[in-house]
Design a protein around this motif. Sequence first.
Motif, PDB file in Angstrom:
ATOM      1  N   SER A 176       0.877  -1.179   0.000  1.00 21.77           N
ATOM      2  CA  SER A 176       0.000   0.000   0.000  1.00 21.77           C
ATOM      3  C   SER A 176       0.907   1.219   0.000  1.00 21.77           C
ATOM      4  N   THR A 177       0.341   2.350  -0.385  1.00 18.96           N
ATOM      5  CA  THR A 177       1.117   3.590  -0.367  1.00 18.96           C
ATOM      6  C   THR A 177       0.809   4.314   0.933  1.00 18.96           C
ATOM      7  N   ILE A 178       1.711   4.197   1.875  1.00 21.06           N
ATOM      8  CA  ILE A 178       1.500   4.767   3.204  1.00 21.06           C
ATOM      9  C   ILE A 178       1.854   6.250   3.168  1.00 21.06           C
ATOM     10  N   VAL A 179       0.947   7.062   3.712  1.00 20.83           N
ATOM     11  CA  VAL A 179       1.219   8.506   3.744  1.00 20.83           C
ATOM     12  C   VAL A 179       1.470   8.999   5.170  1.00 20.83           C
ATOM     13  N   TYR A 180       1.057   8.224   6.158  1.00 22.24           N
ATOM     14  CA  TYR A 180       1.289   8.595   7.555  1.00 22.24           C
ATOM     15  C   TYR A 180       1.162   7.344   8.419  1.00 22.24           C
ATOM     16  N   GLU A 181       1.966   7.312   9.463  1.00 27.88           N
ATOM     17  CA  GLU A 181       1.919   6.160  10.367  1.00 27.88           C
ATOM     18  C   GLU A 181       2.426   6.592  11.727  1.00 27.88           C
ATOM     19  N   ASP A 182       1.765   6.150  12.783  1.00 30.85           N
ATOM     20  CA  ASP A 182       2.332   6.285  14.126  1.00 30.85           C
ATOM     21  C   ASP A 182       2.079   4.968  14.850  1.00 30.85           C
ATOM     22  N   GLU A 183       2.248   4.973  16.161  1.00 32.33           N
ATOM     23  CA  GLU A 183       2.149   3.684  16.866  1.00 32.33           C
ATOM     24  C   GLU A 183       0.717   3.132  16.881  1.00 32.33           C
ATOM     25  N   LYS A 184      -0.268   4.000  16.636  1.00 36.82           N
ATOM     26  CA  LYS A 184      -1.665   3.551  16.750  1.00 36.82           C
ATOM     27  C   LYS A 184      -2.423   3.478  15.436  1.00 36.82           C
ATOM     28  N   VAL A 185      -2.031   4.267  14.462  1.00 37.37           N
ATOM     29  CA  VAL A 185      -2.819   4.329  13.227  1.00 37.37           C
ATOM     30  C   VAL A 185      -1.930   4.224  11.990  1.00 37.37           C
ATOM     31  N   LEU A 186      -2.576   3.820  10.911  1.00 32.13           N
ATOM     32  CA  LEU A 186      -1.907   3.754   9.605  1.00 32.13           C
ATOM     33  C   LEU A 186      -2.793   4.476   8.593  1.00 32.13           C
TER      34      LEU A 186
ATOM     35  N   ARG B 247     -14.620   2.406  25.605  1.00 34.20           N
ATOM     36  CA  ARG B 247     -13.162   2.205  25.606  1.00 34.20           C
ATOM     37  C   ARG B 247     -12.505   2.656  24.291  1.00 34.20           C
ATOM     38  N   HIS B 248     -13.307   2.840  23.267  1.00 35.50           N
ATOM     39  CA  HIS B 248     -12.759   3.236  21.965  1.00 35.50           C
ATOM     40  C   HIS B 248     -12.624   4.754  21.795  1.00 35.50           C
ATOM     41  N   ALA B 249     -13.079   5.505  22.786  1.00 34.95           N
ATOM     42  CA  ALA B 249     -13.117   6.968  22.619  1.00 34.95           C
ATOM     43  C   ALA B 249     -11.732   7.532  22.291  1.00 34.95           C
ATOM     44  N   GLU B 250     -10.708   7.019  22.948  1.00 32.77           N
ATOM     45  CA  GLU B 250      -9.371   7.578  22.722  1.00 32.77           C
ATOM     46  C   GLU B 250      -8.889   7.307  21.290  1.00 32.77           C
ATOM     47  N   ILE B 251      -9.030   6.084  20.826  1.00 32.53           N
ATOM     48  CA  ILE B 251      -8.549   5.769  19.475  1.00 32.53           C
ATOM     49  C   ILE B 251      -9.395   6.504  18.422  1.00 32.53           C
ATOM     50  N   LEU B 252     -10.679   6.686  18.711  1.00 30.86           N
ATOM     51  CA  LEU B 252     -11.509   7.423  17.747  1.00 30.86           C
ATOM     52  C   LEU B 252     -11.039   8.873  17.622  1.00 30.86           C
ATOM     53  N   GLY B 253     -10.694   9.474  18.751  1.00 29.88           N
ATOM     54  CA  GLY B 253     -10.167  10.834  18.707  1.00 29.88           C
ATOM     55  C   GLY B 253      -8.829  10.883  17.993  1.00 29.88           C
ATOM     56  N   HIS B 254      -8.009   9.866  18.245  1.00 24.91           N
ATOM     57  CA  HIS B 254      -6.689   9.805  17.613  1.00 24.91           C
ATOM     58  C   HIS B 254      -6.824   9.671  16.098  1.00 24.91           C
ATOM     59  N   LEU B 255      -7.773   8.851  15.674  1.00 28.06           N
ATOM     60  CA  LEU B 255      -8.007   8.673  14.233  1.00 28.06           C
ATOM     61  C   LEU B 255      -8.416   9.993  13.585  1.00 28.06           C
ATOM     62  N   LEU B 256      -9.285  10.722  14.268  1.00 28.68           N
ATOM     63  CA  LEU B 256      -9.759  11.988  13.708  1.00 28.68           C
ATOM     64  C   LEU B 256      -8.611  12.997  13.621  1.00 28.68           C
ATOM     65  N   TYR B 257      -7.777  13.020  14.645  1.00 30.82           N
ATOM     66  CA  TYR B 257      -6.639  13.937  14.587  1.00 30.82           C
ATOM     67  C   TYR B 257      -5.664  13.501  13.478  1.00 30.82           C
ATOM     68  N   ALA B 258      -5.477  12.195  13.345  1.00 28.70           N
ATOM     69  CA  ALA B 258      -4.598  11.698  12.274  1.00 28.70           C
ATOM     70  C   ALA B 258      -5.127  12.102  10.904  1.00 28.70           C
ATOM     71  N   ALA B 259      -6.455  12.143  10.769  1.00 28.43           N
ATOM     72  CA  ALA B 259      -7.053  12.575   9.489  1.00 28.43           C
ATOM     73  C   ALA B 259      -6.639  14.004   9.182  1.00 28.43           C
ATOM     74  N   LYS B 260      -6.619  14.847  10.204  1.00 24.56           N
ATOM     75  CA  LYS B 260      -6.196  16.233  10.008  1.00 24.56           C
ATOM     76  C   LYS B 260      -4.703  16.307   9.653  1.00 24.56           C
ATOM     77  N   VAL B 261      -3.893  15.470  10.276  1.00 23.26           N
ATOM     78  CA  VAL B 261      -2.461  15.443   9.946  1.00 23.26           C
ATOM     79  C   VAL B 261      -2.273  15.021   8.485  1.00 23.26           C
ATOM     80  N   VAL B 262      -3.041  14.024   8.061  1.00 23.27           N
ATOM     81  CA  VAL B 262      -2.977  13.567   6.668  1.00 23.27           C
ATOM     82  C   VAL B 262      -3.371  14.707   5.736  1.00 23.27           C
ATOM     83  N   ALA B 263      -4.444  15.408   6.081  1.00 23.01           N
ATOM     84  CA  ALA B 263      -4.898  16.530   5.236  1.00 23.01           C
ATOM     85  C   ALA B 263      -3.788  17.578   5.109  1.00 23.01           C
ATOM     86  N   GLU B 264      -3.098  17.843   6.190  1.00 15.71           N
ATOM     87  CA  GLU B 264      -1.980  18.800   6.145  1.00 15.71           C
ATOM     88  C   GLU B 264      -0.881  18.297   5.226  1.00 15.71           C
ATOM     89  N   LYS B 265      -0.506  17.032   5.416  1.00 18.75           N
ATOM     90  CA  LYS B 265       0.576  16.453   4.602  1.00 18.75           C
ATOM     91  C   LYS B 265       0.227  16.462   3.116  1.00 18.75           C
TER      92      LYS B 265
END
Length: 184
Positions: free
Chosen positions: A85-95, A127-145
């Motif tokens: 796959s063509t990865i554009v962003y990755e951290d310890e929790k999301v791809l 229990r998913h609230a944290e990862i859901l927030g992280h995913l949304l923030y990652a979406a913004k990071v992707v948009a910036e990139k």
Amino acid sequence: MASTTLTTSFSLLRRYRSFRGHAVAKSLPNLSFARLPGQSPALLRSCRFICRNADEEAAAIAAAKVAGSGAPTIFDKIIAKEIPSTIVYEDEKVLAFRDVNPQAPVHVLVIPKIKDGLTQLGKAEPRHAEILGHLLYAAKVVAEKEGIVDGFRVVINSGPQACQSVYHLHLHVLGGRQLKWPAG
Ligand code: 5GP
């Protein structure tokens, strides 16, 4: 069972393809379709009316059949780097990687690396609230990139009525062109 599902889905797909060029939304209610073994009539009806694209509908019906099993999906293979796959962003929790079938000049999928029962947003628990927030923030990071932070859309399809086709929660990040509203 899997092959039955696949065969029936392709049969549905062929029948829908023969109607391409017509006003699909008008044609579909007049058709009668065989129901998949174990599939509820309500599910078939819902997909028929809401998924306007034949390929999307066939994929959504097939995917919904195995959704509850928690079985690995194609995204597990992408996380494991077993398929490219063509990865554009990755951290310890999301791809985040480019969609294989882009619907806009920028179309990136953001997924949790650990599914933890999150086959779809509709299955989210406290229990998913944290990862859901992280995913949304990652979406913004992707948009910036990707250079689209001034105008982009985040979409989550949840369940067959939304034409979800891969049962591993994912955010679509779309942009790079004027997006229309309402979405289809
Ligand atoms: P959904 O329809 O479930 O909301 O979105 C699933 C998305 O995954 C679709 O847009 C589809 O194009 C994408 N997709 C399916 N298989 C693959 C794959 O193997 N690689 C990539 N990069 N995207 C995929």
